[in-house]
Design an enzyme around this catalytic site. Sequence first.
Site, PDB file in Angstrom:
ATOM      1  N   ASP A  72       0.844  -1.202   0.000  1.00 59.09           N
ATOM      2  CA  ASP A  72       0.000   0.000   0.000  1.00 59.09           C
ATOM      3  C   ASP A  72       0.881   1.254   0.000  1.00 59.09           C
ATOM      4  OD1 ASP A  72      -3.088   0.868   1.056  1.00 59.09           O
ATOM      5  OD2 ASP A  72      -1.455   2.262   1.529  1.00 59.09           O
ATOM      6  N   ASP A  89      -2.534   9.057 -10.766  1.00 59.43           N
ATOM      7  CA  ASP A  89      -2.845   7.957 -11.696  1.00 59.43           C
ATOM      8  C   ASP A  89      -1.583   7.484 -12.413  1.00 59.43           C
ATOM      9  OD1 ASP A  89      -5.455   8.093 -11.013  1.00 59.43           O
ATOM     10  OD2 ASP A  89      -6.194   8.866 -12.928  1.00 59.43           O
ATOM     11  N   GLU A 115      -5.018   2.362  -3.887  1.00 60.85           N
ATOM     12  CA  GLU A 115      -3.552   2.477  -3.987  1.00 60.85           C
ATOM     13  C   GLU A 115      -2.914   1.279  -3.304  1.00 60.85           C
ATOM     14  OE1 GLU A 115      -4.841   2.881  -0.868  1.00 60.85           O
ATOM     15  OE2 GLU A 115      -3.172   4.124  -0.135  1.00 60.85           O
TER      16      GLU A 115
END
Length: 194
Positions: A72, A89, A115
């Site tokens: 993460d 992005d 994410e």
Amino acid sequence: MQPLLFVLVPLLAAVLCALEIHHRRARRRLERLARTDPLTGLPNRRAWHEHLQREIARSMRYGSPVSVGLVDLDHFKVFNDRHGHQAGDRLLRALGGEANERLRATDLLARYGGEEFALILPGCPIERAHDIVERLREGVPADQTCSAGVAMWDGRETLDDLMARADTALYEAKRKGRNRTELAHHRRNGDSAG
Ligand code: GH3
Ligand code: MG
Ligand code: MG
């Protein structure tokens, strides 16, 4: 009438055949789309889950280890706030590409959620899985960091329990200050997922 049939029947058969091919291709494309994350092009959570079920079954049959990792990005909200959502992005896409280059052909990297990425590392005991995840973490672009939790299937737990252990390890990595990988603990008798 008969000469007309000689022309029409093969023509109709050819049209039906073309339709069948078209239909099959469209179905394959749909199946691929249903298992792909549109932003990164990586397998999505569904594909990852199916793959893990297969790897667990293989592990059960051959007794080979299988480890999973949850990765993460750290403070990704801050990155978005600072650089914009589109830059965020781009980072997610770049991370996917970079990470894949650091993995073996038999490993599977998926976008698990926002994410968060998930890894399946077949044939990997937990220490080796740790090293692979560390190598992957070194490739996070744009000077960003990520945290990870790694767990090895214990040979009998459910898939949900395995993921809960990896998730707890990830949480632990965040709690200890981020930018690190934590190994999951074994479940003690009587423990439940979560
Ligand atoms: P932590 O270190 O605790 O994980 O902090 P964090 O900021 O990474 O975690 P948090 O859950 O607070 O925020 C997640 C952020 O990830 C916020 C959200 O906008 C961003 N995010 C999720 N999916 C996407 C995406 O597809 N694109 C972009 N640009 N950002 C995304
Ligand atoms: Mg995060
Ligand atoms: Mg997250």
